[in-house]
Write an enzyme that holds these catalytic residues in place. Structure first.
Site, mmCIF file in Angstrom:
data_model
loop_
_atom_site.group_PDB
_atom_site.id
_atom_site.type_symbol
_atom_site.label_atom_id
_atom_site.label_comp_id
_atom_site.label_asym_id
_atom_site.label_seq_id
_atom_site.Cartn_x
_atom_site.Cartn_y
_atom_site.Cartn_z
ATOM 1 N N HIS A 1 0.840 -1.197 0.000
ATOM 2 C CA HIS A 1 0.000 0.000 0.000
ATOM 3 C C HIS A 1 0.875 1.247 0.000
ATOM 4 C CE1 HIS A 1 -2.430 3.003 2.531
ATOM 5 N NE2 HIS A 1 -2.993 3.002 1.327
ATOM 6 N N HIS B 1 0.854 12.182 -0.733
ATOM 7 C CA HIS B 1 -0.078 11.493 0.156
ATOM 8 C C HIS B 1 -1.141 12.484 0.611
ATOM 9 C CE1 HIS B 1 -0.525 8.199 3.474
ATOM 10 N NE2 HIS B 1 -1.660 8.471 2.852
#
Length: 288
Positions: free
Chosen positions: A41, A84
């Protein structure tokens, strides 16, 4: 010590097919849809900060045995950047650099199938992604299906390797196969379990995305990247990663998926893949 070569391996070599596929001869005859991949991930977010999800480089993850990589992208001044949530929070550099790292690894590992799942929350033009692949030469390896594939329509890993089309690419949102036919719509092929699960959700396998979808005919991605809440914010749980990434924990969720859908998940997506028993779990789920 004397070594021997089995007849099946000799037959594969004579046919121009890899004797091992992703490290195991047994994979060569398995359809892509019959394999369970341990997935990384946010594979490019490497470090120990609160927005990082991995501890080792993408190359090291691939060397470890990870063959399913995800990465999150955002628009930064017109460029595709690996950020992110926001580039102000974490900026891991241009997508093109990341793809170059994958290309270098793929060049050196001719008997491996690698999957990329790219997120595109900002609806960046799909052709910009294609350009990034082309700039590093990774487009030469991509798999392009002739149409929508059912579970029984996927090629075997051996077929993907022998064809040279051994990089499978998915995108969560805003793909367009009429323009770039090899960046596949994730949710035309997958269902996902709830994202960023806490401890009490780790063993579940209910469909979260796409909404109201059935797992029938679709690949199953089980999110096993445990989060913990800190001041109302979900953060990757590094402290408990050894337990989360244990064979027992991963198998518990896989068994739930099997009970619900009659088969193991195709992907178990994890943070901190270098911690725990990730490859042992992957091997067990594939019968090794």
């Amino acid at each position: 010590m004397r070594t021997t070569t089995t007849l099946p391996a000799l037959a594969l070599a004579a046919a121009g097919v890899a004797a091992d596929c992703n490290g195991h001869a047994e994979y060569c005859d398995r359809r892509y849809s019959q394999v369970t991949f341990a997935g990384s991930h946010n594979s490019g977010f490497v470090g120990v900060g609160p927005s990082d999800n991995q501890l080792q480089s993408v190359s090291d993850q691939l060397d470890q045995g990870i063959r399913f990589l995800t990465t999150q992208t955002h628009d930064k001044d017109g460029a595709i950047q690996m950020c992110h949530t926001s580039c102000d929070l974490l900026d891991a550099g241009p997508l093109q650099d990341y793809l170059g790292t994958v290309k270098t690894w793929v060049d050196g590992h001719a008997d491996d199938v690698v999957t990329l799942l790219i997120t595109n929350e900002d609806a960046i033009d799909i052709n910009k992604f294609a350009d990034a692949f082309k700039a590093v030469g990774l487009d030469a390896f991509v798999f392009t299906p002739e149409g929508q594939l059912g579970l029984d329509d996927w090629p075997t890993l051996g077929d993907l390797i022998s064809s040279g089309n051994r990089v499978v690419v998915f995108m969560d949102y805003h793909s367009d196969t009429s323009q770039v036919p090899w960046i596949l719509d994730e949710f035309a092929y997958f269902i996902e379990t709830p994202f960023d699960p806490h401890e009490d959700q780790l063993s579940g396998c209910n469909v979260d995305r796409p909404a109201d979808a059935s797992a029938d005919g679709r690949l199953v991605l089980a999110n096993h990247n445990r989060n913990t809440e800190v001041l109302g914010i979900n953060l990757p749980d590094l402290i408990d990663a050894d337990d989360t990434n244990s064979v027992d924990s991963i198998n518990a969720q896989a068994n739930t998926c099997k009970d619900l859908y009659g088969r193991n998940p195709n992907v178990v997506l994890l943070d901190y893949v270098s911690i725990g028993q990730v490859i042992d779990a992957q091997n067990q789920l594939n019968g090794f």
